[in-house]
Each structure stands twice: as structure tokens, then as C-alpha cells.
Design an enzyme around this catalytic site. Structure first.
Site, short mmCIF file in Angstrom:
data_model
loop_
_atom_site.label_atom_id
_atom_site.label_comp_id
_atom_site.label_asym_id
_atom_site.label_seq_id
_atom_site.Cartn_x
_atom_site.Cartn_y
_atom_site.Cartn_z
N ASN A 207 0.84 -1.19 0.00
CA ASN A 207 0.00 0.00 0.00
C ASN A 207 0.88 1.25 0.00
O ASN A 207 2.09 1.15 0.10
CB ASN A 207 -0.99 -0.03 1.18
CG ASN A 207 -0.27 -0.04 2.51
OD1 ASN A 207 0.39 0.92 2.88
ND2 ASN A 207 -0.38 -1.16 3.23
N ASP A 277 -4.55 -6.42 5.54
CA ASP A 277 -5.47 -7.30 6.25
C ASP A 277 -5.40 -8.73 5.70
O ASP A 277 -5.72 -9.68 6.41
CB ASP A 277 -6.91 -6.78 6.12
CG ASP A 277 -7.11 -5.51 6.94
OD1 ASP A 277 -6.49 -5.42 8.02
OD2 ASP A 277 -7.85 -4.61 6.50
N LYS A 287 9.59 -16.76 -9.91
CA LYS A 287 8.73 -15.75 -10.56
C LYS A 287 7.62 -16.48 -11.33
O LYS A 287 7.92 -17.30 -12.22
CB LYS A 287 9.59 -14.89 -11.49
CG LYS A 287 8.82 -13.80 -12.18
CD LYS A 287 9.78 -12.86 -12.89
CE LYS A 287 9.03 -11.87 -13.75
NZ LYS A 287 8.91 -12.22 -15.14
N PHE A 323 -4.82 3.55 15.11
CA PHE A 323 -5.21 4.54 14.10
C PHE A 323 -6.43 4.01 13.35
O PHE A 323 -6.62 2.80 13.24
CB PHE A 323 -4.07 4.77 13.10
CG PHE A 323 -3.15 5.88 13.49
CD1 PHE A 323 -2.32 5.76 14.60
CD2 PHE A 323 -3.11 7.07 12.75
CE1 PHE A 323 -1.48 6.79 14.98
CE2 PHE A 323 -2.27 8.11 13.13
CZ PHE A 323 -1.46 7.97 14.23
N LYS A 341 -11.17 -3.27 19.93
CA LYS A 341 -9.77 -3.67 20.06
C LYS A 341 -9.18 -3.33 21.44
O LYS A 341 -7.98 -3.41 21.64
CB LYS A 341 -8.94 -3.03 18.94
CG LYS A 341 -9.42 -3.44 17.53
CD LYS A 341 -8.42 -3.09 16.43
CE LYS A 341 -9.01 -3.36 15.05
NZ LYS A 341 -8.03 -3.23 13.97
N1 CTP Z 1 -3.96 -2.97 12.36
C1 CTP Z 1 -3.16 -3.96 12.84
N2 CTP Z 1 -3.13 -5.19 12.24
C2 CTP Z 1 -3.89 -5.41 11.17
C3 CTP Z 1 -4.74 -4.41 10.65
C4 CTP Z 1 -4.74 -3.18 11.26
O1 CTP Z 1 -2.45 -3.74 13.83
N3 CTP Z 1 -3.86 -6.62 10.59
C5 CTP Z 1 -4.01 -1.69 13.06
C6 CTP Z 1 -3.45 -0.49 12.31
O2 CTP Z 1 -2.07 -0.30 12.58
C7 CTP Z 1 -4.29 0.65 12.87
C8 CTP Z 1 -5.61 -0.02 13.18
O3 CTP Z 1 -5.36 -1.39 13.26
O4 CTP Z 1 -3.78 1.12 14.08
C9 CTP Z 1 -6.73 0.26 12.24
O5 CTP Z 1 -6.57 -0.35 11.02
P1 CTP Z 1 -7.75 -0.34 9.95
O6 CTP Z 1 -7.25 -1.06 8.74
O7 CTP Z 1 -8.30 1.02 9.81
O8 CTP Z 1 -8.81 -1.17 10.73
P2 CTP Z 1 -9.36 -2.59 10.56
O9 CTP Z 1 -9.59 -3.10 11.92
O10 CTP Z 1 -8.47 -3.40 9.66
O11 CTP Z 1 -10.77 -2.31 9.93
P3 CTP Z 1 -11.26 -2.06 8.45
O12 CTP Z 1 -10.13 -2.43 7.52
O13 CTP Z 1 -12.43 -2.90 8.33
O14 CTP Z 1 -11.59 -0.60 8.43
#
Ligand code: CTP
Length: 395
Positions: A207, A277, A287, A323, A341
Site C-alpha cells: 500500500n 489485512d 517468478k 489509528f 480492540k
Molecule cells: N492494524 C493492525 N493489524 C492489522 C490491521 C490493522 O495492527 N492486521 C491496526 C493499524 O495499525 C491501525 C488499526 O489497526 O492502528 C486500524 O486499522 P484499519 O485497517 O483502519 O482497521 P481494521 O480493523 O483493519 O478495519 P477495516 O479495515 O475494516 O476498516
């Protein structure tokens, strides 16, 4: 707070006595250090009168001791260079110490330094100056300004030193915790940057996160006296601070392993990384070849949620901050994450706000507390936002 005001040879030096006066009015103790050229613009008598102390401007004459730069460094909580010319910025970036102020600046390592640049716009935009500023920022030196406007040389543009009132305000809002070392003796974990999830030996899913917000947070915590474990995904950023210990990882699972091993011995953690995620269920060790017209399917499986995992092992007294980068129903989603969380605070930013989010140097956030508190931080540099976050969560 004990502040050393460093003054260099620019026309804006005529504002330095006013800066000293305002600092004293705000309750700070002030001492001044100048270069020889600064004394072409402002007199020793003026500075000694407004500060009420002896000026440090000559390496060998002012005091019987030739180690005055070390005793001054021990005395000061904060060093403010205003105005900061291209010359002093270049000297510090190159490690040159050939006069009282540059010597003091090198000796001041580990303590907060704020610079208020002032120079002609062409000098300001010169690649050498911009390169030096980038270097100083990566070492944690703070900058305020320059402002845009009419310059002493008759032209107009960026290069004016910001007004003394603004410098005093910056110190009060952004540097208080650094100068007071409020987190001394504490250990903090910060996650930053993106994660890369491998598809094969040359490709990954990633990303656009630059890591800037997380690095600024690590800097703010370390400046406030904490030892910081910075676990970061791939980023072009560099950081150098005696109290920041950096671990580079690539995938979410590597970040998970590092974070869960570190958190139990920390006072708190701020998880700002943009963690993927999902990851490909398989990673080819070669490759992958093209698979023809019918396209290609990748199966993705879920990564561990690092933040939620830390929320589960959080002990009483430990802090956990996450965040939330949202596009719709921002407040509701962020509050949901805060509770789900087990967080103490969640820092919400919206991708709909210009200047906020990935890659930019600025951010605009709302800090929501588990106690129902809400603190809005308007569009500011990521460095300033980091200081607001650190002072909110630790106050
Ligand atoms: N985060 C994490 N581990 C993951 C995904 C997210 O520690 N696998 C943490 C990020 O560092 C951030 C927070 O979770 O502090 C929020 O991430 P975000 O992607 O906004 O939240 P999600 O819980 O993944 O929810 P969604 O994607 O459904 O918005």
C-alpha cells in the site's frame, strides 16, 4: 524551561531580543549564544540586557573554561536557533563545529533543537539547503517556518523568519514534553509504514503508506525521553536518535511477531502501520509465469490483527493506541474499533480531508479516548500532529 537562544547572522536577528523578551515573559529562563556575524545585526549589550545573562559568542574569550558549550548544553532544556541561516543549517548537517553556536549545536545531541530559518527565497529553495533540512529533520531537529512575504532584499517569497510570538507558541504546544523529558524511563512501541505481502519471488501486495506519521511519533516519544522500539515496514525514511531502536520487517506476520514480543515490556504502544489485512495463501519461490488470456486468481487469507492481539494481552496501566483511516461514517467506525480492540485512544483520520493520510507531510486528525474525550487537531505537519498525539495520550 531553560532555553538557549542561538542567533546567527541574518537581518531577522533584529527580532531576536523580542523573542528573548517573550520567552522570559512566558516564564522561561533564557541564555543567548551568537555567531560573530549575528553581532553585526544585534548588539551584545541588547542581548545581555534582555536575557539578564552573559552572552556566549566566543569560544575562548568569554569564560576561563573552554568547555562552555558543554556546560551550556547541560544547563539548557531546549536550543532555539532564530534566525537560522543557510550557513548554520549547512554546518550542522555536515558536522562542522567552528564557532560557539555550531559547537553547541553538535554538543546538544539528545536534547530538543528548534530552528526558525530565515534567508532569501532562492537560497531557501536551493537543493543543498533543502537536502540539509531533510537531513536535520531525520535527526529530529524541529523547524518552524519560514513564512512567505516581503524579504529584506526587496523580493518576496518563502524565507521570512516566523514572528517571535509564533516561535513561543510552537514551544508551548509542541516542545513542552520534549524539553521536560516527561516520558523519561518509559519504553514505547511504535509500528509504522506499510506491509508487503509476497506473491512470488519478485512481486508483492502493498500500500501507499510512507511511514512518515509513525516515524514522527517515534521521534516525539523519544524526544520526550522514552526509549522507543520502532517496528517498520519497507520505507525510504531514515531516522537517527539515541533512544530509537529500529526493527525492519516486511510482512504483517513479521510485524506481529516483533510487536507481540515487545509490547509486554512497554508502557504503551502506538500502532500507526498500514497493515495488510490479507495475504496470498501461497508464495511461489520463483517468478510466476503469465497464465494466458483467462486471467489469474490469487487466494487471499487473513493476516493477524496486531492491534487487536495487543488489546487482548494489555495489562492494567499499559496504554494502547490505534489509528483508523476511514472514508465514511468516520466517527462511528473509529469508536467501534476503539471498543472492539480494547484501546485507550484511537487516532482517526479521514481520507476525505485534503492534506491528510498517506504520503503527505501533513495530517489532520481527531483523537478519541476510551473515556469519551475528543481532541481535534487541525491540518498541521506530521511532526506537530505527533507531538499533539503524544501529549494527549500521556497527559
Ligand atoms: N492494524 C493492525 N493489524 C492489522 C490491521 C490493522 O495492527 N492486521 C491496526 C493499524 O495499525 C491501525 C488499526 O489497526 O492502528 C486500524 O486499522 P484499519 O485497517 O483502519 O482497521 P481494521 O480493523 O483493519 O478495519 P477495516 O479495515 O475494516 O476498516
Amino acid at each position: 524551561m531553560k532555553i538557549i537562544v542561538g542567533i546567527t547572522g541574518g537581518i531577522a536577528a533584529y527580532k531576536s531580543p523580542e523573542l528573548v523578551r517573550l520567552m522570559k515573559k512566558a516564564g522561561h529562563e533564557v541564555r543567548c549564544a551568537t555567531t560573530e556575524h549575528a553581532l553585526q545585526f544585534v548588539t551584545r549589550a541588547t542581548l545581555e540586557t534582555v536575557s539578564g545573562t552573559q552572552l556566549y559568542h566566543n569560544l575562548f574569550v568569554d569564560n576561563s573554561s573552554a568547555t562552555e558549550h558543554i556546560s551550556l548544553k547541560d544547563w539548557g532544556d531546549l536550543l532555539v536557533v532564530a534566525p537560522a541561516t543557510a550557513n548554520i543549517i549547512g554546518k550542522v548537517a555536515s558536522g562542522i563545529a567552528d564557532d560557539p553556536l555550531s559547537t553547541l549545536l553538535l554538543a546538544f545531541s539528545g536534547k530538543p533543537v528548534l530552528m526558525a530559518p530565515a534567508m532569501n527565497s532562492l537560497m531557501w529553495s536551493h537543493p543543498a539547503v533543502q537536502h540539509n533540512i531533510k537531513t536535520l529533520k531525520s535527526w529530529g531537529i524541529h523547524f518552524v517556518g519560514p513564512a512567505e512575504g516581503e524579504l529584506a532584499c526587496g523580493t518576496s517569497g518563502p524565507g521570512r523568519m516566523v514572528e517571535p510570538e509564533e516561535i513561543v507558541k510552537y514551544i508551548a504546544t509542541s516542545l513542552h514534553s520534549s524539553a521536560q523529558q516527561t516520558l523519561s524511563g518509559q519504553r514505547w512501541l511504535v509500528t509504522a509504514g506499510p506491509t508487503y505481502e509476497r506473491i512470488d519471488s519478485v512481486r508483492f501486495i502493498g500500500n501507499y503508506s510512507s511511514g512518515k506519521m509513525g516515524f514522527a511519533l517515534a521521534q516525539a516519544l523519544a524526544d520526550a525521553g522514552a526509549e522507543v522500539e520502532l517496528v517498520t515496514g519497507p520505507t525510504a525514511l531514515s531516522i537517527s536518535h539515541p533512544r530509537i531502536h529500529r526493527t525492519d520487517i516486511e510482512s504483517a506476520r513479521e510485524m506481529y511477531t516483533a510487536a507481540t514480543a515487545t509490547y509486554p515490556t512497554c508502557h504503551g504502544a502506538i500502532l500507526s502501520a498500514a497493515v495488510a489485512d490479507y495475504r496470498p495463501s501461497e508464495c511461489a519461490d520463483h517468478k510466476l509465469k503469465k497464465q494466458g488470456d483467462e486471467g489469474m486468481n490469487l487466494t487471499l487469507i487473513q493476516n493477524p490483527d496486531i492491534l487487536a492481539s495487543l488489546g487482548k494481552i494489555k495489562k492494567t496501566g499499559q496504554l494502547l493506541i490505534g489509528f483508523a483511516l476511514e472514508t465514511d461514517n468516520e466517527l462511528q467506525n473509529a469508536q467501534g474499533k476503539l471498543q472492539r480492540k480494547n484501546l485507550d485512544y484511537i487516532v482517526m483520520n479521514s481520507l476525505r480531508d485534503t492534506g491528510a493520510g498517506f504520503g503527505t507531510d501533513t495530517n489532520k486528525v481527531t483523537i478519541l479516548g476510551a473515556d469519551g474525550s475528543r481532541h481535534d487537531v487541525g491540518l498541521r505537519s506530521k511532526q506537530e500532529v505527533a507531538f499533539e498525539i503524544v501529549s494527549t495520550i500521556t497527559s
